[in-house]
Design an enzyme around this catalytic site. Structure first.
Site, PDB file in Angstrom:
ATOM      1  CE  LYS A   1       0.838   1.282   4.467  1.00 32.35           C
ATOM      2  NZ  LYS A   1       1.652   2.456   4.817  1.00 32.35           N
TER       3      LYS A   1
ATOM      4  CG  ASP B   1      -0.636  -0.182   8.116  1.00 32.77           C
ATOM      5  OD1 ASP B   1      -1.511   0.618   8.505  1.00 32.77           O
ATOM      6  OD2 ASP B   1       0.542   0.143   7.889  1.00 32.77           O
TER       7      ASP B   1
END
Ligand code: C5P
Length: 314
Positions: free
Chosen positions: A17, A145
């Site tokens: 990401k 995350d």
């Protein structure tokens, strides 16, 4: 280390990401920071293979940075396998092989991605059929995350980043990632952000700093697929802290901008730098220029958004 797939094994591909917005609130009493975190999944990714094993959880890893990946129980993939097994009351028996392409400690959530991939791979290997909401809860236990790596696409993360709301996005955006030598520790970067806030006299606690919110201009740019508008709205509240700990990153950001990037920012807690390009051709040219600039170890052109962790066909 070489690796040949074992019969009955399951391989999961999982994306890295970049945070197109990372709004950081003050430090909460539990030590975490409330975030307005717009996650964006890119085609750069790892693959995690879960193979049947007689006993316990074992790990192996291959890839350019494999020697920096811990192969003990601190590895999020191993922790994910144990957590999933404990949740279902089954014995954790698996060998996990990580084919690592995401920079290690790079601010691209590589370790978190491997944790998410291990959840999905073990769920399939052990035929547990865990519902997605339960996988997301287990993922949040593993790290802030990890849930996003299950979802992929583009999503707004609130709380410490784990409360996710998928966001509408049009088309593809083209990115270049400049990978630095050596990683940065996420807790150290958050601590430096607090220190800079204290030094500036604004305070660093959640009672001192306003709760961050998603930028409407950024959300509109994603929804309409407008790279120039997205570039103008990119923002990372951890960038000053990452630059304070690693001043040379300013040279990397400048080199990518000089090579034609529409926008540049430190990815998450860094030290990877992310550059938004107008199109695939421009991304390739920026990657070539960055690789030649001497300001990074390597530069990679890619695109997104892409889906989250998914089982590959056998
Ligand atoms: O959740 P995760 O284990 O990835 O977080 C690593 C560290 O990063 C935390 O221990 C904390 O120091 C910092 N962090 C934070 N606020 C967040 C997410 C992470 O302070 N929202």
């Amino acid at each position: 280390m070489t690796h040949s797939p074992v019969a009955g094994s399951v391989t999961v591909r999982v994306p890295a990401k970049v945070n197109v917005q990372l709004g950081v609130g003050g430090r909460r009493p539990d030590g975490f920071h409330d975030l307005a975190n717009v996650f964006f999944a890119v085609a750069l990714g790892d693959q995690v293979t879960a193979a049947p094993a007689e006993e316990g959880v074992t790990l192996s890893c291959a890839g350019p940075d494999a020697d920096q990946v811990p192969l003990d129980d601190s590895n999020l993939a191993a922790r994910a396998a144990r957590l999933l097994a404990a949740h279902h009351g089954v014995e954790p028996r698996v060998h996990l092989h990580i084919a690592k392409d995401i920079p290690v400690a790079g601010g691209m959530a590589g370790g978190s991605a491997d944790g998410a991939a291990a959840l999905v791979a073990c769920d399939a290997l052990w035929e547990l059929k865990t519902p997605l909401p339960v996988l997301l809860e287990l993922a949040a236990e593993l790290g802030s995350d990890v849930p996003f790596a299950l979802l992929g696409g583009v999503a707004l993360g609130r709380g410490r980043g784990e409360l996710l709301e998928p966001l509408p996005v049009s088309g593809a955006f083209h990115w270049v990632f400049a990978v630095a030598d050596g990683g940065l520790s996420t807790p150290a970067v958050f601590a430096e952000c607090d220190r800079l806030r204290e030094a500036a006299g604004t305070g660093s606690a959640d009672t001192d700093v306003p709760t961050p919110d998603a930028d409407p201009a950024l959300l509109a740019a994603l929804a309409t697929g407008d790279p120039a508008a997205l570039a103008a709205a990119l923002g990372n509240d951890l960038e000053a802290a990452a630059l304070s700990l690693r001043p040379a990153l300013a040279d990397t950001l400048r080199a990518g901008t000089a090579a034609g990037a529409l926008g540049a920012l430190v990815s998450g807690s860094g030290p990877t730098c992310a550059f938004l390009a107008a199109d695939a051709e421009s991304a390739a040219a920026i990657a070539t220029a960055l690789a030649a600039s001497g300001t990074c170890r390597t530069a990679r052109a890619t695109y997104g958004p892409v889906p989250g962790a998914e089982v590959l066909p056998e």
